[in-house]
Design a protein around this motif. Structure first.
Motif, mmCIF file in Angstrom:
data_model
loop_
_atom_site.group_PDB
_atom_site.id
_atom_site.type_symbol
_atom_site.label_atom_id
_atom_site.label_comp_id
_atom_site.label_asym_id
_atom_site.label_seq_id
_atom_site.Cartn_x
_atom_site.Cartn_y
_atom_site.Cartn_z
ATOM 1 N N GLN A 86 38.115 8.765 -66.065
ATOM 2 C CA GLN A 86 37.264 9.620 -65.260
ATOM 3 C C GLN A 86 36.709 8.857 -64.060
ATOM 4 O OE1 GLN A 86 34.689 11.037 -68.693
ATOM 5 N NE2 GLN A 86 34.829 12.927 -67.529
ATOM 6 N N ASN A 87 36.989 9.347 -62.862
ATOM 7 C CA ASN A 87 36.340 8.829 -61.669
ATOM 8 C C ASN A 87 34.961 9.456 -61.541
ATOM 9 O OD1 ASN A 87 38.653 7.367 -60.962
ATOM 10 N ND2 ASN A 87 39.502 9.078 -59.791
ATOM 11 N N GLU A 88 34.094 8.817 -60.786
ATOM 12 C CA GLU A 88 32.800 9.410 -60.460
ATOM 13 C C GLU A 88 32.715 9.540 -58.941
ATOM 14 O OE1 GLU A 88 30.814 11.425 -60.800
ATOM 15 O OE2 GLU A 88 29.000 10.784 -61.831
ATOM 16 N N TYR A 89 31.946 10.535 -58.498
ATOM 17 C CA TYR A 89 31.875 10.860 -57.084
ATOM 18 C C TYR A 89 30.423 10.891 -56.604
ATOM 19 C CZ TYR A 89 36.611 12.386 -58.200
ATOM 20 O OH TYR A 89 37.914 12.419 -58.648
ATOM 21 N N ASP A 90 30.266 10.618 -55.301
ATOM 22 C CA ASP A 90 28.968 10.740 -54.633
ATOM 23 C C ASP A 90 27.859 10.002 -55.393
ATOM 24 O OD1 ASP A 90 30.213 12.365 -52.738
ATOM 25 O OD2 ASP A 90 29.839 14.172 -53.908
ATOM 26 N N VAL A 91 28.111 8.753 -55.712
ATOM 27 C CA VAL A 91 27.127 7.939 -56.420
ATOM 28 C C VAL A 91 26.043 7.492 -55.430
ATOM 29 C CG1 VAL A 91 26.746 5.835 -57.759
ATOM 30 C CG2 VAL A 91 28.868 7.141 -58.044
ATOM 31 N N SER A 92 24.808 7.643 -55.817
ATOM 32 C CA SER A 92 23.686 7.204 -54.980
ATOM 33 C C SER A 92 22.698 6.435 -55.838
ATOM 34 C CB SER A 92 22.995 8.399 -54.315
ATOM 35 O OG SER A 92 22.478 9.284 -55.301
ATOM 36 N N TYR A 93 21.853 5.654 -55.182
ATOM 37 C CA TYR A 93 20.850 4.900 -55.940
ATOM 38 C C TYR A 93 19.667 4.526 -55.062
ATOM 39 C CZ TYR A 93 23.436 0.874 -53.950
ATOM 40 O OH TYR A 93 24.058 -0.020 -53.124
ATOM 41 N N ARG A 94 18.587 4.168 -55.737
ATOM 42 C CA ARG A 94 17.367 3.659 -55.092
ATOM 43 C C ARG A 94 16.967 2.367 -55.788
ATOM 44 N NH1 ARG A 94 12.711 7.429 -55.798
ATOM 45 N NH2 ARG A 94 13.752 8.115 -57.702
ATOM 46 N N VAL A 95 16.426 1.446 -55.028
ATOM 47 C CA VAL A 95 15.883 0.216 -55.582
ATOM 48 C C VAL A 95 14.443 0.091 -55.108
ATOM 49 C CG1 VAL A 95 16.150 -2.271 -55.849
ATOM 50 C CG2 VAL A 95 18.168 -0.843 -55.443
ATOM 51 N N VAL B 72 13.237 -2.124 -59.831
ATOM 52 C CA VAL B 72 13.753 -0.981 -60.582
ATOM 53 C C VAL B 72 14.924 -0.381 -59.815
ATOM 54 C CG1 VAL B 72 13.250 1.276 -61.589
ATOM 55 C CG2 VAL B 72 11.468 -0.490 -61.540
ATOM 56 N N LEU B 73 16.052 -0.235 -60.492
ATOM 57 C CA LEU B 73 17.240 0.420 -59.941
ATOM 58 C C LEU B 73 17.388 1.779 -60.614
ATOM 59 C CD1 LEU B 73 20.011 0.519 -58.460
ATOM 60 C CD2 LEU B 73 20.975 -0.754 -60.395
ATOM 61 N N ILE B 74 17.452 2.829 -59.781
ATOM 62 C CA ILE B 74 17.620 4.198 -60.275
ATOM 63 C C ILE B 74 18.913 4.728 -59.671
ATOM 64 C CG2 ILE B 74 16.573 6.480 -60.430
ATOM 65 C CD1 ILE B 74 13.881 5.117 -59.672
ATOM 66 N N PHE B 75 19.842 5.211 -60.484
ATOM 67 C CA PHE B 75 21.154 5.572 -59.967
ATOM 68 C C PHE B 75 21.777 6.719 -60.753
ATOM 69 C CE2 PHE B 75 21.617 2.432 -63.257
ATOM 70 C CZ PHE B 75 22.757 2.786 -63.963
ATOM 71 N N GLY B 76 22.730 7.376 -60.120
ATOM 72 C CA GLY B 76 23.459 8.464 -60.759
ATOM 73 C C GLY B 76 24.529 8.985 -59.826
ATOM 74 N N GLY B 77 25.367 9.887 -60.333
ATOM 75 C CA GLY B 77 26.449 10.442 -59.546
ATOM 76 C C GLY B 77 26.583 11.937 -59.744
ATOM 77 N N LYS B 78 27.655 12.486 -59.208
ATOM 78 C CA LYS B 78 27.869 13.928 -59.257
ATOM 79 C C LYS B 78 27.944 14.432 -60.689
ATOM 80 C CE LYS B 78 31.094 17.487 -57.624
ATOM 81 N NZ LYS B 78 32.335 17.741 -56.840
#
Length: 344
Positions: A207-216, A281-287
């Motif tokens: 499974q690929n993941e798309y449009d991954v974004s994050y905040r630090v 703190v790293l906060i991240f997720g994708g589509k």
């Protein structure tokens, strides 16, 4: 995550000692879907063959509801057609280094498993290995081309209907995020810097993941990029937050995305006002993947700090917990969350 160790021993996994296991088997014990006992004995072959049985059990817990596996338990006995475990332990004679053991387990199970914790208990160079395994969100898992599950208190090949159900529940890839400490130094007596890298990895083979974004976020230091007008839109909270939206359009299995950032701060001020600590703190997720957190504390009270290997600064880390797990850890409920958001 379920605290299986506390359920059986009244202690967290890392608090267990050898005597707890000895006392546990003073009374007759039976296996269940949540606990499995593995003896270490020549009748099961050499160390490698014994370990295969352990990995098979871990694979079964991943495909079921999770549980606790004790390697070095007493040999099984039959009592009125019931298998019981009681009495002398059968400890492992070899000390296996924890990280290499985790790597060996991970390399043996596909897809790559997570949330497997180990405590190695020692007495007179005898070793008991206690594994706490959480139910996997990425099952079904295989060991040696077979899907295993805990059924009727035993590790057995998973029946077709269960494998099919496990496949159907997979709805999102396993994305993991890490902060790595790269370099520490000083510009002058007032300003210090810490180079960090933000690493996002897809561990789902199919499974690929798309449009991954994050905040630090780092409340005690500012991102140097926030001081540059051309880059400032990527930063908020007066430079204490870095935002990366849409940078990772597609994340393939086994091809990590890595981005470097520089934190700047007054080290004397940190030591005076913040008890020598910095939080990241790293906060991240994708589509398709859930929001996750990786949290770190850095301690600058250690004296001389290695400039090219500042990993020694890490005093705390909690990596790749989902937002749901974090809320559960904080005791957040639907009611108090709505009260906070709606203010009524």
């Amino acid at each position: 995550m379920t605290n299986f160790s506390n359920s059986y021993f009244g202690k967290n996994l890392e608090e267990l000692d050898y005597s707890d296991i000895t006392a546990f088997f003073n009374a007759e014990k039976e296996e269940s879907d949540k606990i499995e006992f593995k003896a270490y004995h020549p009748q099961f072959g050499n160390l490698g063959k014994n370990l295969e049985g352990v990995i098979r059990g871990i694979c079964a817990f991943l495909n079921s509801s999770g549980g606790l596996l004790i390697w070095g338990a007493p040999l099984a006995k039959k009592l009125h057609d019931i298998t019981i475990f009681q009495g002398n332990l059968s400890p492992v004679s070899d000390l296996l280094e924890k990280d290499s053991l985790i790597s060996r387990i991970s390399d043996s199970i596909t897809p790559l498993p997570i949330n497997i914790n180990i405590n190695i208990l020692e007495q007179d160079k005898n070793y008991i290995y206690v594994f706490e395994v959480q139910q996997s969100n990425y099952s079904p898992h295989q060991f040696k081309n077979t899907y295993w599950a805990r059924l009727d208190g035993q590790t057995k090949p998973a029946p077709h209907y269960l494998i099919e159900a496990l496949f159907k529940k997979i709805t999102y890839p396993n994305i993991e995020g890490y902060i790595n400490l790269e370099k520490f130094g000083s510009y002058d007596h007032k300003r210090s810097y810490l180079d960090i890298s933000i690493i996002i990895i897809n561990f789902s083979e199919l499974q690929n993941e798309y449009d991954v974004s994050y905040r630090v976020l780092c409340p005690q230091a500012r991102f140097e990029g926030s001081l540059k007008p051309s880059l400032s839109p990527n930063y908020q909270m007066q430079g204490h937050e870095f935002i990366n939206n849409g940078h990772i359009k597609i994340l393939h299995f086994g091809s990590p995305d890595k981005l470097s950032q520089k934190l700047v701060f007054d080290l004397e001020e940190i030591q005076e006002k913040n008890q020598s600590e910095i939080d990241i703190v790293l906060i991240f997720g994708g589509k398709n993947s859930p929001l996750k957190f990786s949290e770190y504390k850095l301690n600058f009270s250690l004296g001389r700090i290695s400039g090219n290997n500042p990993a020694e600064l890490l005093s705390y880390k909690l990596e790749n917990i989902t937002a749901a797990e974090k809320q559960k850890k904080l005791g957040t409920t639907r009611e108090n969350l709505l009260k906070t958001i709606l203010k009524r």
